[in-house]
Design a protein around this motif. Structure first.
Motif, PDB file in Angstrom:
ATOM      1  N   ARG A  52      -5.029  -3.470   0.251  1.00  0.00           N
ATOM      2  CA  ARG A  52      -4.030  -4.250  -0.492  1.00  0.00           C
ATOM      3  C   ARG A  52      -3.742  -5.571   0.209  1.00  0.00           C
ATOM      4  O   ARG A  52      -3.650  -6.628  -0.444  1.00  0.00           O
ATOM      5  CB  ARG A  52      -2.740  -3.431  -0.636  1.00  0.00           C
ATOM      6  CG  ARG A  52      -1.704  -4.068  -1.556  1.00  0.00           C
ATOM      7  CD  ARG A  52      -0.365  -3.351  -1.481  1.00  0.00           C
ATOM      8  NE  ARG A  52       0.288  -3.547  -0.191  1.00  0.00           N
ATOM      9  CZ  ARG A  52       0.924  -4.666   0.162  1.00  0.00           C
ATOM     10  NH1 ARG A  52       0.972  -5.700  -0.674  1.00  0.00           N
ATOM     11  NH2 ARG A  52       1.494  -4.772   1.339  1.00  0.00           N
ATOM     12  N   ILE A  53      -3.627  -5.543   1.531  1.00  0.00           N
ATOM     13  CA  ILE A  53      -3.335  -6.769   2.272  1.00  0.00           C
ATOM     14  C   ILE A  53      -4.535  -7.716   2.254  1.00  0.00           C
ATOM     15  O   ILE A  53      -4.375  -8.941   2.179  1.00  0.00           O
ATOM     16  CB  ILE A  53      -2.890  -6.428   3.707  1.00  0.00           C
ATOM     17  CG1 ILE A  53      -1.505  -5.775   3.659  1.00  0.00           C
ATOM     18  CG2 ILE A  53      -2.862  -7.674   4.589  1.00  0.00           C
ATOM     19  CD1 ILE A  53      -0.964  -5.341   4.997  1.00  0.00           C
ATOM     20  N   ILE A  54      -5.738  -7.181   2.295  1.00  0.00           N
ATOM     21  CA  ILE A  54      -6.925  -8.040   2.178  1.00  0.00           C
ATOM     22  C   ILE A  54      -6.919  -8.775   0.841  1.00  0.00           C
ATOM     23  O   ILE A  54      -7.165  -9.999   0.769  1.00  0.00           O
ATOM     24  CB  ILE A  54      -8.220  -7.216   2.325  1.00  0.00           C
ATOM     25  CG1 ILE A  54      -8.353  -6.654   3.736  1.00  0.00           C
ATOM     26  CG2 ILE A  54      -9.442  -8.077   1.973  1.00  0.00           C
ATOM     27  CD1 ILE A  54      -8.500  -7.678   4.832  1.00  0.00           C
ATOM     28  N   LEU A  55      -6.617  -8.078  -0.233  1.00  0.00           N
ATOM     29  CA  LEU A  55      -6.579  -8.717  -1.552  1.00  0.00           C
ATOM     30  C   LEU A  55      -5.431  -9.718  -1.645  1.00  0.00           C
ATOM     31  O   LEU A  55      -5.571 -10.783  -2.269  1.00  0.00           O
ATOM     32  CB  LEU A  55      -6.459  -7.655  -2.643  1.00  0.00           C
ATOM     33  CG  LEU A  55      -7.689  -6.743  -2.814  1.00  0.00           C
ATOM     34  CD1 LEU A  55      -7.403  -5.656  -3.847  1.00  0.00           C
ATOM     35  CD2 LEU A  55      -8.910  -7.558  -3.219  1.00  0.00           C
ATOM     36  N   GLU A  56      -4.309  -9.403  -1.029  1.00  0.00           N
ATOM     37  CA  GLU A  56      -3.183 -10.340  -1.007  1.00  0.00           C
ATOM     38  C   GLU A  56      -3.559 -11.606  -0.234  1.00  0.00           C
ATOM     39  O   GLU A  56      -3.213 -12.721  -0.629  1.00  0.00           O
ATOM     40  CB  GLU A  56      -1.980  -9.648  -0.362  1.00  0.00           C
ATOM     41  CG  GLU A  56      -0.691 -10.443  -0.457  1.00  0.00           C
ATOM     42  CD  GLU A  56       0.504  -9.619   0.013  1.00  0.00           C
ATOM     43  OE1 GLU A  56       1.123 -10.015   1.017  1.00  0.00           O
ATOM     44  OE2 GLU A  56       0.807  -8.602  -0.618  1.00  0.00           O
ATOM     45  N   SER A  57      -4.279 -11.422   0.869  1.00  0.00           N
ATOM     46  CA  SER A  57      -4.745 -12.575   1.652  1.00  0.00           C
ATOM     47  C   SER A  57      -5.723 -13.424   0.849  1.00  0.00           C
ATOM     48  O   SER A  57      -5.690 -14.659   0.904  1.00  0.00           O
ATOM     49  CB  SER A  57      -5.417 -12.092   2.940  1.00  0.00           C
ATOM     50  OG  SER A  57      -4.545 -11.302   3.720  1.00  0.00           O
ATOM     51  N   ASP A  58      -6.598 -12.765   0.097  1.00  0.00           N
ATOM     52  CA  ASP A  58      -7.555 -13.474  -0.747  1.00  0.00           C
ATOM     53  C   ASP A  58      -6.819 -14.321  -1.780  1.00  0.00           C
ATOM     54  O   ASP A  58      -7.190 -15.478  -2.036  1.00  0.00           O
ATOM     55  CB  ASP A  58      -8.477 -12.453  -1.422  1.00  0.00           C
ATOM     56  CG  ASP A  58      -9.572 -13.105  -2.237  1.00  0.00           C
ATOM     57  OD1 ASP A  58     -10.043 -14.192  -1.851  1.00  0.00           O
ATOM     58  OD2 ASP A  58      -9.969 -12.526  -3.270  1.00  0.00           O
TER      59      ASP A  58
END
Length: 348
Positions: free
Chosen positions: A123-129
């Motif tokens: 989830r945090i990777i996608l938020e960072s993206d």
């Protein structure tokens, strides 16, 4: 388009004799049934398909990568002719990725970390993206909420007082700091304004190549033809030009100088499995407090660390020791000194 780069060229010397130069820790089953690199790939695969996952490793580890990740496309194994630290590794990988996925965003991950809450991690990777999509010149790093005064990790200082009520807010980075002593580590944790540096980054390929060109110009200049050369000539070009790059870490070449670096405070059960003490934190113990891995029988002793890869080991009536066996090498010592085991390599 989101791609992943997994850096897998390290030699894992802190886990010697279990981890060797021929088979370092990222290719070992240290925790659970999968090797560390398999865990890393499977963790990111639900949001990035295999065709967009790239592994950068040394020539001597290519067969290990192929054997442990048989479904990974061969073109996605980026081969360094020699280890020259993380800046050349990232520049080379970014240029290779642009051959197939122009204008992409890349998440950079170490190959040997533990993450317990994988759903939160993704989830945090996608938020960072999403953040990078709206801030193309930004660099995002993930900062881990510290749970102890750890001296084995670097830290990230946030540039402003954190509002902990806002979850996963991107905060400007003030500075990266080296591994501290115990007193400094305690100060960092108490301040609430420092996070562990997990070595995970998200940036656009174009931006990181621009930043490396600015701060380590020889590196990108030496490798710039990688993105256009014919496939059958690619590795020969890399082998010829890689030696001309600047052997420097991305922390020193870019992160300490770049103006647009943000950190997202993260809490997904991260640990750098970089020491025997870390194995202790995450491996189940028997009723006498022993950690037993591999072909080991423990009788009567307690609070031991007992690891064997190839040969049967029997330990009877001893406590507070470590025994580590691999390929016929057996190291025995006081458990309190296991942190120093790699130093014994010099005398064997």
């Amino acid at each position: 388009m989101l791609c992943a780069l997994i850096m897998a060229g390290g030699k894992g010397t802190r886990f010697w004799p279990l981890s060797t130069e021929e088979k370092p820790k990222q290719f070992l089953n240290l925790i659970g049934s999968e090797t560390m690199i398999q865990m890393t790939v499977n963790r990111i695969k639900p949001i990035i398909p295999l065709e967009r996952i790239f592994i950068c490793t040394g020539e001597m580890y290519v067969d290990l990568v192929k054997n442990q990740l048989p479904e990974l496309p061969y073109r996605n194994i980026i081969v360094e002719p020699e280890g020259r630290n993380t800046t050349p590794c990232i520049a080379l990988s970014a240029l290779v990725i642009t051959r197939y996925y122009k204008d992409s965003t890349m998440v950079v991950l170490p190959s040997d970390h533990l993450i317990n809450d994988e759903e939160e991690f993704r989830r945090i990777i996608l938020e960072s993206d999403n953040f990078i999509e709206n801030n193309n010149n930004a660099i995002i790093t993930l900062g881990m909420e510290p749970t102890r005064a750890e001296t084995g990790y670097g830290y990230i200082k946030c540039s402003e007082e954190r509002n902990k009520s806002i979850k996963n807010e991107a905060i400007k980075v003030e500075k990266f700091v080296e591994k501290p002593n115990k007193e400094l580590a305690k100060e960092y944790v108490l301040s609430g304004n420092y996070l562990w540096n997990g070595g995970m980054f998200i940036w656009t390929v174009d931006n990181i190549l621009s930043e490396i060109s600015k701060y380590s110009p020889n590196t990108v200049e030496s490798l710039h033809n990688v993105q256009d050369v014919e496939e059958e000539k690619l590795q020969a070009l890399i082998n010829r030009e890689y030696i001309k790059t600047e052997a420097i870490s991305i922390d020193y070449s870019v992160l300490e100088k770049s103006k647009e670096i943000y950190v997202i405070p993260s809490d997904f059960g991260w640990d750098d499995i970089g020491s025997w003490e870390a194995i202790e934190r995450y491996t189940e113990k028997d009723e006498l407090g022993n950690i037993v891995i591999g072909h080991v029988t423990s009788l009567k002793g307690n609070n031991n660390l007992l690891v064997s890869s190839n040969h049967r080991v029997i330990v009877e009536g001893l406590s507070d020791i470590y025994v580590i066996e691999n390929d016929g090498k057996i190291i025995i010592g006081q458990k309190s000194n296991v942190v120093n085991v790699k130093e014994l390599k010099k005398i064997i």
